[in-house]
Write an enzyme that holds these catalytic residues in place. Structure first.
Site: not given
Ligand SMILES: Nc1nc2c(c(=O)[nH]1)N=C([C@H](O)[C@H](O)COP(=O)(O)OP(=O)(O)OP(=O)(O)O)CN2
Ligand SMILES: [Zn+2]
Length: 129
Positions: A14, A25, A31, A69, A111
């Site tokens: 996504h 993002c 994911h 997928h 995710e």
């Molecule tokens: N409230 C939400 N915030 C975010 C979502 C969501 O669906 N709801 N989604 C994303 C991104 O798609 C993705 O999930 C990134 O998550 P995030 O935790 O920011 O990324 P990391 O796993 O790389 O975490 P780090 O702690 O930065 O390593 C973003 N926000």
């Molecule tokens: Zn994501």
């Protein structure tokens, strides 16, 4: 009250719209999604179950068919975890037998290893599900 949860998994890609310039993002990425479907009932059946976990198999079939997928944006314009959890809750109402669907109280979506989002059925004012 008894509560049960079954977890499902799928792989999906996504991107998210409307994020600030340069947000990671906004780029297409994938994911290993985890989905938890929760049911609650004050009563048990003759087997001592809220419902047989096997009765929730249509949810797994739906997730495989619609999302696994695949690009989640093909199903939802903005596939945040929040909106995906709401969509899966609505799909549960479509694919499960009505008596089972009526017991679904929450859908949670993860995710990443560190995030969970939950969509909960609104409770009726009289406290019933
Ligand atoms: N409230 C939400 N915030 C975010 C979502 C969501 O669906 N709801 N989604 C994303 C991104 O798609 C993705 O999930 C990134 O998550 P995030 O935790 O920011 O990324 P990391 O796993 O790389 O975490 P780090 O702690 O930065 O390593 C973003 N926000
Ligand atoms: Zn994501």
């Amino acid at each position: 009250m008894f509560e049960i949860t079954k977890e499902f998994r799928f792989e999906g890609g996504h991107w998210l719209n409307g994020l600030p310039e340069g947000h990671k993002c906004a780029r297409p990425h994938g994911h290993s999604y985890r989905v938890r479907v929760m049911l609650a009932s004050p009563e048990l059946d003759a087997a001592g179950f809220v419902v047989d976990f096997g009765d929730l198999a249509p949810v797994g079939t739906m997730l495989k068919a619609r999302l696994d997928h695949q690009t989640v944006n093909d199903v939802l314009d903005q596939p945040s975890s929040e909106l995906l959890a709401q969509w899966i809750f609505q799909q549960c109402q479509e694919v499960l037998p009505p008596a089972v669907a009526a017991l679904v109280t929450q859908v949670a979506v993860s995710e990443t290893a560190s995030t969970w989002v939950r969509y909960r059925r609104q409770h009726h004012p009289d406290g019933s599900l």
